[in-house]
Design a protein around this motif. Structure first.
Motif, mmCIF file in Angstrom:
data_model
loop_
_atom_site.group_PDB
_atom_site.id
_atom_site.type_symbol
_atom_site.label_atom_id
_atom_site.label_comp_id
_atom_site.label_asym_id
_atom_site.label_seq_id
_atom_site.Cartn_x
_atom_site.Cartn_y
_atom_site.Cartn_z
ATOM 1 N N GLY A 77 0.818 -1.207 0.000
ATOM 2 C CA GLY A 77 0.000 0.000 0.000
ATOM 3 C C GLY A 77 0.852 1.256 0.000
ATOM 4 O O GLY A 77 0.582 2.214 -0.729
ATOM 5 N N GLY A 78 1.894 1.252 0.808
ATOM 6 C CA GLY A 78 2.790 2.400 0.842
ATOM 7 C C GLY A 78 3.537 2.593 -0.467
ATOM 8 O O GLY A 78 3.716 3.716 -0.939
ATOM 9 N N ALA A 79 3.987 1.504 -1.077
ATOM 10 C CA ALA A 79 4.700 1.601 -2.354
ATOM 11 C C ALA A 79 3.809 2.185 -3.438
ATOM 12 O O ALA A 79 4.247 3.026 -4.240
ATOM 13 N N ALA A 80 2.532 1.766 -3.473
ATOM 14 C CA ALA A 80 1.604 2.279 -4.474
ATOM 15 C C ALA A 80 1.358 3.769 -4.277
ATOM 16 O O ALA A 80 1.311 4.551 -5.242
ATOM 17 N N PHE A 81 1.205 4.187 -3.023
ATOM 18 C CA PHE A 81 0.961 5.598 -2.752
ATOM 19 C C PHE A 81 2.162 6.453 -3.138
ATOM 20 O O PHE A 81 2.019 7.522 -3.749
ATOM 21 N N LEU A 82 3.363 6.017 -2.797
ATOM 22 C CA LEU A 82 4.566 6.772 -3.136
ATOM 23 C C LEU A 82 4.774 6.837 -4.645
ATOM 24 O O LEU A 82 5.233 7.854 -5.184
ATOM 25 N N PRO A 125 5.422 3.368 4.732
ATOM 26 C CA PRO A 125 5.915 2.359 5.688
ATOM 27 C C PRO A 125 7.164 2.779 6.445
ATOM 28 O O PRO A 125 7.394 2.323 7.565
ATOM 29 N N HIS A 126 7.988 3.646 5.848
ATOM 30 C CA HIS A 126 9.210 4.070 6.526
ATOM 31 C C HIS A 126 8.907 4.801 7.831
ATOM 32 O O HIS A 126 9.712 4.768 8.768
ATOM 33 N N VAL A 127 7.759 5.481 7.891
ATOM 34 C CA VAL A 127 7.382 6.174 9.118
ATOM 35 C C VAL A 127 7.220 5.171 10.254
ATOM 36 O O VAL A 127 7.681 5.389 11.382
ATOM 37 N N TYR A 128 6.580 4.050 9.953
ATOM 38 C CA TYR A 128 6.368 3.025 10.978
ATOM 39 C C TYR A 128 7.681 2.344 11.351
ATOM 40 O O TYR A 128 7.913 2.025 12.522
ATOM 41 N N LEU A 129 8.517 2.104 10.354
ATOM 42 C CA LEU A 129 9.798 1.457 10.635
ATOM 43 C C LEU A 129 10.663 2.322 11.548
ATOM 44 O O LEU A 129 11.324 1.824 12.459
ATOM 45 N N ALA A 195 11.937 6.609 -6.046
ATOM 46 C CA ALA A 195 12.995 5.802 -5.448
ATOM 47 C C ALA A 195 12.514 5.147 -4.151
ATOM 48 O O ALA A 195 12.790 3.969 -3.892
ATOM 49 N N LEU A 196 11.774 5.909 -3.340
ATOM 50 C CA LEU A 196 11.247 5.358 -2.099
ATOM 51 C C LEU A 196 10.237 4.242 -2.379
ATOM 52 O O LEU A 196 10.198 3.224 -1.689
ATOM 53 N N SER A 197 9.412 4.436 -3.425
ATOM 54 C CA SER A 197 8.437 3.420 -3.796
ATOM 55 C C SER A 197 9.135 2.117 -4.167
ATOM 56 O O SER A 197 8.745 1.035 -3.728
ATOM 57 N N ALA A 198 10.191 2.216 -5.000
ATOM 58 C CA ALA A 198 10.928 1.019 -5.391
ATOM 59 C C ALA A 198 11.615 0.365 -4.194
ATOM 60 O O ALA A 198 11.659 -0.862 -4.068
ATOM 61 N N SER A 199 12.134 1.220 -3.287
ATOM 62 C CA SER A 199 12.802 0.691 -2.104
ATOM 63 C C SER A 199 11.826 -0.074 -1.217
ATOM 64 O O SER A 199 12.148 -1.148 -0.690
ATOM 65 N N VAL A 200 10.622 0.468 -1.054
ATOM 66 C CA VAL A 200 9.618 -0.187 -0.217
ATOM 67 C C VAL A 200 9.161 -1.496 -0.857
ATOM 68 O O VAL A 200 9.023 -2.525 -0.199
#
Length: 204
Positions: A77-82, A125-129, A195-200
């Motif tokens: 979900g986070g990757a799609a949003f980013l 997701p990075h916020v939660y991590l 880049a963040l989307s791909a990383s997630v």
């Protein structure tokens, strides 16, 4: 005094995590440059971070890590949003002219501004991590009486950072009234989000 030392441990650790470029910081910077709902945006970020840090130190991070379903939903979900946000920013590179500042600038409503910052904060997701999992795990290693001091230190770092970022950006809004400068901001933001989307999505 052990509580003072624990407070500064939380402060330093959170600063080290929060200063890294991310979707939340980019949005706060953007709103500050536009001088649009800066107080509301900054306050929302502080409240969200404080709540997540508190939950993490209280032990919720351990529960999240133990649920593959929750981790998978957050990841995709986070990757799609980013991805969507990054593509929208790149579209703005070719569509936008200049950042208009002042009474003539088109403004969004407070409800839309709040919805934007909440989405960018909670769908990443990075916020939660960073808050629930990492800060929660480290804070949980302290003795129970010291955990509130650690959490307060981390929350203080978040508050100081977002205030500095949001209100500091308002002083640069004149510079970014030029079309080329604003296109650079959109391009950098779009690249970072992709880049963040791909990383997630594909990161380990």
């Amino acid at each position: 005094m052990p509580y003072v030392s624990t407070f500064f441990n939380g402060l330093a650790l959170c600063f080290g995590l929060i200063v890294a470029i991310g979707s939340q910081n980019a949005h706060v910077l953007r709103m500050g440059l536009k001088r649009e709902h800066v107080g509301l945006t900054v306050l929302a970020c502080i409240v969200i971070d404080a709540a997540l840090i508190g939950l993490g130190v209280a032990g919720v991070g351990t529960l999240v890590q133990s649920s593959p379903l929750l981790l998978g939903a957050a990841r995709w979900g986070g990757a799609a949003f980013l991805l969507w946000y990054g593509l929208r920013s790149w579209r703005a590179v070719f569509a936008s002219a200049a950042l208009t500042v002042g009474p003539a600038a088109p403004r969004i409503g407070a409800r839309q501004a709040l919805a934007s910052v909440v989405a960018l904060s909670l769908l990443n997701p990075h916020v939660y991590l960073d808050t629930v999992v990492l800060l929660g795990a480290i804070g949980g290693n302290f003795a129970p009486p010291e955990r509130p001091a650690f959490a307060l230190g981390a929350m203080s770092a978040s508050a100081l950072w977002f205030c500095a970022l949001g209100y500091g950006a308002t002083r640069l809004s004149g510079l970014f009234a030029r079309p080329a400068a604003w296109k650079w901001i959109d391009g950098i933001t779009g690249t970072m989000m992709l880049a963040l989307s791909a990383s997630v999505a594909f990161g380990s």
